[in-house]
Scaffold this motif. Structure first.
Motif, PDB file in Angstrom:
ATOM      1  N   GLN A  12       0.834  -1.203   0.000  1.00 21.66           N
ATOM      2  CA  GLN A  12       0.000   0.000   0.000  1.00 21.66           C
ATOM      3  C   GLN A  12       0.871   1.256   0.000  1.00 21.66           C
ATOM      4  N   LYS A  13       1.924   1.255   0.809  1.00 24.17           N
ATOM      5  CA  LYS A  13       2.841   2.400   0.860  1.00 24.17           C
ATOM      6  C   LYS A  13       3.577   2.572  -0.469  1.00 24.17           C
ATOM      7  N   SER A  14       3.893   1.466  -1.129  1.00 19.42           N
ATOM      8  CA  SER A  14       4.590   1.562  -2.414  1.00 19.42           C
ATOM      9  C   SER A  14       3.680   2.200  -3.470  1.00 19.42           C
ATOM     10  N   LEU A  15       2.378   1.960  -3.385  1.00 16.66           N
ATOM     11  CA  LEU A  15       1.441   2.636  -4.303  1.00 16.66           C
ATOM     12  C   LEU A  15       1.398   4.132  -4.013  1.00 16.66           C
ATOM     13  N   ASP A  16       1.394   4.479  -2.723  1.00 14.93           N
ATOM     14  CA  ASP A  16       1.426   5.893  -2.351  1.00 14.93           C
ATOM     15  C   ASP A  16       2.695   6.557  -2.895  1.00 14.93           C
ATOM     16  N   LEU A  17       3.815   5.865  -2.758  1.00 16.32           N
ATOM     17  CA  LEU A  17       5.081   6.390  -3.252  1.00 16.32           C
ATOM     18  C   LEU A  17       5.043   6.596  -4.758  1.00 16.32           C
ATOM     19  N   SER A  18       4.469   5.644  -5.477  1.00 18.11           N
ATOM     20  CA  SER A  18       4.367   5.782  -6.936  1.00 18.11           C
ATOM     21  C   SER A  18       3.577   7.033  -7.312  1.00 18.11           C
ATOM     22  N   GLY A  19       2.492   7.278  -6.594  1.00 15.05           N
ATOM     23  CA  GLY A  19       1.695   8.475  -6.850  1.00 15.05           C
ATOM     24  C   GLY A  19       2.469   9.750  -6.554  1.00 15.05           C
ATOM     25  N   GLU A  20       3.200   9.748  -5.451  1.00 15.35           N
ATOM     26  CA  GLU A  20       4.000  10.922  -5.093  1.00 15.35           C
ATOM     27  C   GLU A  20       5.108  11.175  -6.115  1.00 15.35           C
ATOM     28  N   ILE A  21       5.746  10.113  -6.565  1.00 14.92           N
ATOM     29  CA  ILE A  21       6.810  10.251  -7.566  1.00 14.92           C
ATOM     30  C   ILE A  21       6.238  10.766  -8.875  1.00 14.92           C
ATOM     31  N   HIS A  22       5.076  10.265  -9.252  1.00 10.54           N
ATOM     32  CA  HIS A  22       4.447  10.752 -10.486  1.00 10.54           C
ATOM     33  C   HIS A  22       4.209  12.256 -10.402  1.00 10.54           C
ATOM     34  N   GLU A  23       3.651  12.700  -9.285  1.00  8.11           N
ATOM     35  CA  GLU A  23       3.394  14.131  -9.104  1.00  8.11           C
ATOM     36  C   GLU A  23       4.698  14.935  -9.128  1.00  8.11           C
ATOM     37  N   LEU A  24       5.709  14.430  -8.460  1.00  7.22           N
ATOM     38  CA  LEU A  24       6.994  15.114  -8.407  1.00  7.22           C
ATOM     39  C   LEU A  24       7.615  15.254  -9.795  1.00  7.22           C
ATOM     40  N   THR A  25       7.557  14.187 -10.583  1.00  9.22           N
ATOM     41  CA  THR A  25       8.199  14.215 -11.901  1.00  9.22           C
ATOM     42  C   THR A  25       7.486  15.136 -12.887  1.00  9.22           C
ATOM     43  N   LEU A  26       6.273  15.528 -12.588  1.00 10.39           N
ATOM     44  CA  LEU A  26       5.579  16.483 -13.460  1.00 10.39           C
ATOM     45  C   LEU A  26       6.299  17.824 -13.501  1.00 10.39           C
ATOM     46  N   SER A  27       7.068  18.099 -12.441  1.00 13.29           N
ATOM     47  CA  SER A  27       7.783  19.373 -12.384  1.00 13.29           C
ATOM     48  C   SER A  27       9.204  19.284 -12.947  1.00 13.29           C
ATOM     49  N   PHE A  28       9.620  18.094 -13.378  1.00 14.00           N
ATOM     50  CA  PHE A  28      10.956  17.926 -13.950  1.00 14.00           C
ATOM     51  C   PHE A  28      11.038  18.613 -15.308  1.00 14.00           C
ATOM     52  N   PRO A  29      12.223  19.028 -15.699  1.00 16.74           N
ATOM     53  CA  PRO A  29      12.394  19.628 -17.031  1.00 16.74           C
ATOM     54  C   PRO A  29      11.997  18.640 -18.132  1.00 16.74           C
ATOM     55  N   LYS A  30      11.443  19.165 -19.198  1.00 21.73           N
ATOM     56  CA  LYS A  30      10.975  18.311 -20.300  1.00 21.73           C
ATOM     57  C   LYS A  30      12.099  17.487 -20.914  1.00 21.73           C
ATOM     58  N   GLU A  31      13.333  17.997 -20.887  1.00 16.38           N
ATOM     59  CA  GLU A  31      14.439  17.237 -21.480  1.00 16.38           C
ATOM     60  C   GLU A  31      14.768  15.980 -20.671  1.00 16.38           C
TER      61      GLU A  31
END
Length: 78
Positions: A12-31
């Motif tokens: 369950q925590k690993s699913l939460d982490l996946s969601g958090e990482i997805h949100e975080l990577t949205l702010s990464f540079p497009k390159e």
């Protein structure tokens, strides 16, 4: 029908982490979309997938092996 791994807090925590990482990577540079972003997301998703795969009909020894793989995936994303 619930699977055994769905009751595991670590899964369950690993699913939460996946969601958090997805949100975080949205702010990464497009390159970084196809390099860093992709690698981090795949490593994070691998944690939940290995926990799930290892818990289905495996011996405790085999399940522990999959947990080790999940742990290494977590380390990989650091």
């Amino acid at each position: 029908m619930a699977f055994k791994f769905e009751k595991l807090k670590v899964w369950q925590k690993s699913l939460d982490l996946s969601g958090e990482i997805h949100e975080l990577t949205l702010s990464f540079p497009k390159e970084e979309l196809y390099v860093l972003t992709s690698q981090i997301k795949r490593a994070t998703d691998s944690i939940a997938l290995n926990i799930a795969e290892g818990s289905t009909g495996q011996s405790n020894k085999e399940f522990n092996r999959f947990l080790g793989i999940a742990l290494r995936s977590g380390i990989e994303r650091l």
